[in-house]
Design a protein around this motif. Structure first.
Motif, PDB file in Angstrom:
ATOM      1  N   GLY A   1       0.863   4.002  -2.994  1.00 45.97           N
ATOM      2  CA  GLY A   1       0.633   5.422  -2.729  1.00 45.97           C
ATOM      3  C   GLY A   1       1.767   6.273  -3.269  1.00 45.97           C
TER       4      GLY A   1
ATOM      5  N   VAL B   1      -0.804   6.705   3.914  1.00 47.11           N
ATOM      6  CA  VAL B   1      -1.132   6.707   5.341  1.00 47.11           C
ATOM      7  C   VAL B   1      -1.590   5.322   5.780  1.00 47.11           C
ATOM      8  CG1 VAL B   1      -2.741   7.649   7.047  1.00 47.11           C
ATOM      9  CG2 VAL B   1      -1.603   9.170   5.441  1.00 47.11           C
ATOM     10  N   LEU B   2      -2.366   4.645   4.948  1.00 48.21           N
ATOM     11  CA  LEU B   2      -2.817   3.289   5.257  1.00 48.21           C
ATOM     12  C   LEU B   2      -1.626   2.340   5.389  1.00 48.21           C
ATOM     13  CD1 LEU B   2      -5.141   1.168   5.496  1.00 48.21           C
ATOM     14  CD2 LEU B   2      -4.916   0.899   3.024  1.00 48.21           C
TER      15      LEU B   2
ATOM     16  N   PHE C   1      -4.027   8.694   0.876  1.00 48.52           N
ATOM     17  CA  PHE C   1      -4.741   7.673   1.641  1.00 48.52           C
ATOM     18  C   PHE C   1      -3.970   6.363   1.658  1.00 48.52           C
ATOM     19  CE2 PHE C   1      -7.672   4.060   1.651  1.00 48.52           C
ATOM     20  CZ  PHE C   1      -8.226   4.215   2.915  1.00 48.52           C
TER      21      PHE C   1
ATOM     22  N   VAL D   1      -5.825  12.720  -3.426  1.00 44.48           N
ATOM     23  CA  VAL D   1      -6.218  12.107  -2.160  1.00 44.48           C
ATOM     24  C   VAL D   1      -5.992  10.591  -2.159  1.00 44.48           C
ATOM     25  CG1 VAL D   1      -8.057  11.867  -0.450  1.00 44.48           C
ATOM     26  CG2 VAL D   1      -7.892  13.953  -1.749  1.00 44.48           C
ATOM     27  N   VAL D   2      -5.966   9.952  -3.306  1.00 47.32           N
ATOM     28  CA  VAL D   2      -5.784   8.500  -3.364  1.00 47.32           C
ATOM     29  C   VAL D   2      -4.390   8.112  -2.889  1.00 47.32           C
ATOM     30  CG1 VAL D   2      -5.716   6.495  -4.903  1.00 47.32           C
ATOM     31  CG2 VAL D   2      -7.466   8.238  -5.211  1.00 47.32           C
TER      32      VAL D   2
ATOM     33  N   TRP E   1       0.838  -1.213   0.000  1.00 43.92           N
ATOM     34  CA  TRP E   1       0.000   0.000   0.000  1.00 43.92           C
ATOM     35  C   TRP E   1       0.865   1.252   0.000  1.00 43.92           C
ATOM     36  CZ3 TRP E   1      -4.045  -1.453  -2.026  1.00 43.92           C
ATOM     37  CH2 TRP E   1      -4.797  -2.530  -1.594  1.00 43.92           C
TER      38      TRP E   1
END
Length: 132
Positions: free
Chosen positions: A26, A103-104, A100, A96-97, A22
């Motif tokens: 990102g 951060v995830l 997100f 924003v994707v 992830w």
């Protein structure tokens, strides 16, 4: 093929694989969004340079999480900070994707705990009560 898949599964379970995936995804979104055609970019200029820097940093943290699980706390915190910082510095954090996903992945890396091997039960003899 089964042995290779089983070996990869064993290797994957010894490290925060999904956190690295992830975080890397990102970083990929944040890195390559500034390279999109000008019609799709919300901000041109310093945002493009900051987006590339944040994306490269996130990709490096993803590799660090994957290859050195002992450094997952540091890399996870850096990934979360870089993901949140990408919101004002780049194109809204990769629309924003990317923010997100960074951060995830960073929070998953901080929260990951290595799987403990199953406990071996030792059979003990019951203590005999002897009157002495």
């Amino acid at each position: 093929m089964r042995r290779a898949r089983a070996g990869f599964r064993r290797w994957r379970r010894t490290r925060p694989f999904w956190a690295a995936l992830w975080t890397g995804l990102g970083g990929f979104v944040i890195l390559f969004l500034p390279l999109a055609p000008l019609g799709r970019i919300l901000q041109v200029g310093i945002g493009g340079i900051a987006g590339m820097a944040a994306g490269v940093l996130l990709l490096a943290m993803a590799l660090l999480i994957l290859l050195m699980p002992g450094q997952r706390y540091t890399a996870g915190v850096v990934a979360v900070v870089a993901g949140v910082a990408s919101f004002p510095l780049t194109n809204l954090g990769g629309l924003v994707v990317g923010m997100f996903l960074a951060v995830l992945g960073g929070s998953m890396a901080v929260g990951w705990v290595p799987e403990r091997p199953p406990r071996r039960r030792l059979f003990r003899r019951p203590r005999s009560e002897s009157a002495s």
